[in-house]
Design a protein around this motif. Structure first.
Motif, short mmCIF file in Angstrom:
data_model
loop_
_atom_site.label_atom_id
_atom_site.label_comp_id
_atom_site.label_asym_id
_atom_site.label_seq_id
_atom_site.Cartn_x
_atom_site.Cartn_y
_atom_site.Cartn_z
N ARG A 88 11.86 19.40 10.87
CA ARG A 88 10.90 18.83 10.98
C ARG A 88 9.66 19.75 11.00
NH1 ARG A 88 9.49 13.48 14.50
NH2 ARG A 88 7.08 13.46 14.41
N GLN A 122 -4.03 12.71 12.76
CA GLN A 122 -2.74 12.11 13.07
C GLN A 122 -2.86 11.58 14.63
OE1 GLN A 122 0.20 12.29 11.09
NE2 GLN A 122 1.57 11.75 12.73
N GLN A 166 -2.06 7.68 15.30
CA GLN A 166 -0.88 7.16 16.20
C GLN A 166 -1.51 6.30 17.23
OE1 GLN A 166 1.26 10.38 18.00
NE2 GLN A 166 2.79 8.91 18.96
N TRP A 204 4.14 2.27 11.53
CA TRP A 204 4.30 3.75 12.01
C TRP A 204 5.65 4.45 12.22
CZ3 TRP A 204 0.66 7.36 12.63
CH2 TRP A 204 0.93 8.43 13.60
N ASP A 205 6.52 3.27 12.61
CA ASP A 205 7.87 3.91 12.99
C ASP A 205 8.40 4.27 11.54
OD1 ASP A 205 10.31 4.27 14.84
OD2 ASP A 205 10.98 2.20 13.72
N GLU A 245 7.27 7.52 10.42
CA GLU A 245 7.46 8.79 11.27
C GLU A 245 9.10 9.15 10.72
OE1 GLU A 245 5.96 10.74 14.21
OE2 GLU A 245 4.86 10.32 12.43
N ARG A 285 8.82 10.85 7.35
CA ARG A 285 8.31 12.20 7.70
C ARG A 285 9.22 13.32 8.65
NH1 ARG A 285 4.38 14.58 11.67
NH2 ARG A 285 4.53 12.92 12.69
#
Length: 269
Positions: free
Chosen positions: A122, A141, A145, A154-155, A158, A161
């Motif tokens: 990551r 960012q 958030q 969002w989850d 993420e 990402r």
């Protein structure tokens, strides 16, 4: 066991045949009942037995079943003298090739996920900023958030990402650059909202955001509102072509109308 050598003059009983070819007695009884493999020989005590030719037929059935043919298709190939065996096998070969391709893609995806977890690949916020360029502000960012950190979108983003490598981020940046360039070229070229060309671009925009989380047409409309309401978004798009933010919002609205959605009453769903 060599089945051909095991079959004597008196043949094999159902139980021994099932053991020899590796299937259940129940399966043999079913095939007998539907006329797929029906042993013609019987013992002195009137038990059916399978001859060498019967077992050869069973082996043919098993081969065709392994290729994915149904029992009715197998029976047609074995019993119909006019059946085109080569044509049927060509069809099955094509289906198997498609299945192999899907499995290879699945294996590649598993390997990629495994590599990401093993290498802890990551990227940090700084690494992402370096890839995304000077226009990217890492503070955005944190702001995002704070606003949406408790949402399912969002989850989902993420998780996406977290699996992305530096090459993945570079590819996303390049694709976004291409899209925004095409949007600016279309607007300055006189493409009107609601036309087929504009709708294609609106769908490309939705797909671009959709790489991060699921984006319905209604969500896209709501997202596009920020392009004209938030000065930072408007400045970003209008830097490419004057009025691009408003034009992009308009083509998204008109594309939503083509989907039966009223942009003015669009909700986050």
């Amino acid at each position: 066991m060599d089945v051909d050598m095991a079959v004597g003059d008196d043949g094999l009983t159902v139980g021994r045949t099932a053991e020899a070819v590796g299937i259940s007695v129940r399966t043999l009884h079913h095939w007998d009942a539907i006329g797929l493999v029906t042993p013609a020989e019987r013992t002195w005590s009137d038990y059916r037995v399978y001859s060498a030719s019967d077992i050869a037929r069973i082996q043919q059935v098993l081969m065709y079943r392994e290729l994915g043919l149904s029992l009715s298709e197998v029976r047609t190939l074995l019993d119909d003298p006019d059946a085109d065996v080569v044509e049927q096998l060509d069809v099955q070969r094509a289906l198997l090739s498609e299945r192999i391709d899907r499995l290879r893609h699945m294996v590649a995806a598993v390997d990629q996920m495994k590599e990401a977890h093993m290498s802890d690949s990551r990227l940090t916020a700084q690494q992402q900023a370096e890839i995304l360029g000077d226009d990217w502000n890492p503070a955005w960012q944190d702001e995002a958030q704070e606003n949406w950190g408790d949402t399912a979108e969002w989850d989902q983003a993420e998780k996406v990402r977290a699996r992305m490598s530096a090459d993945d981020f570079t590819r996303v940046k390049d694709e976004l650059e291409q899209l925004e360039g095409d949007l600016a070229a279309a607007m300055t070229g006189g493409v009107r909202p609601g036309t087929d060309q504009a709708n294609v671009l609106a769908e490309r925009h939705r797909a671009q955001i959709g790489r991060w989380f699921t984006v319905s047409h209604q969500k896209q409309v709501r997202i596009a509102r920020m392009y004209v309401q938030d000065p930072r978004f408007q400045e970003h798009y209008d830097a490419r072509a004057d009025g691009l933010a408003a034009w992009l919002t308009a083509i998204i609205d008109e594309n939503a109308r083509c989907q039966g959605i009223d942009p003015e009453s669009a909700t986050w769903e």
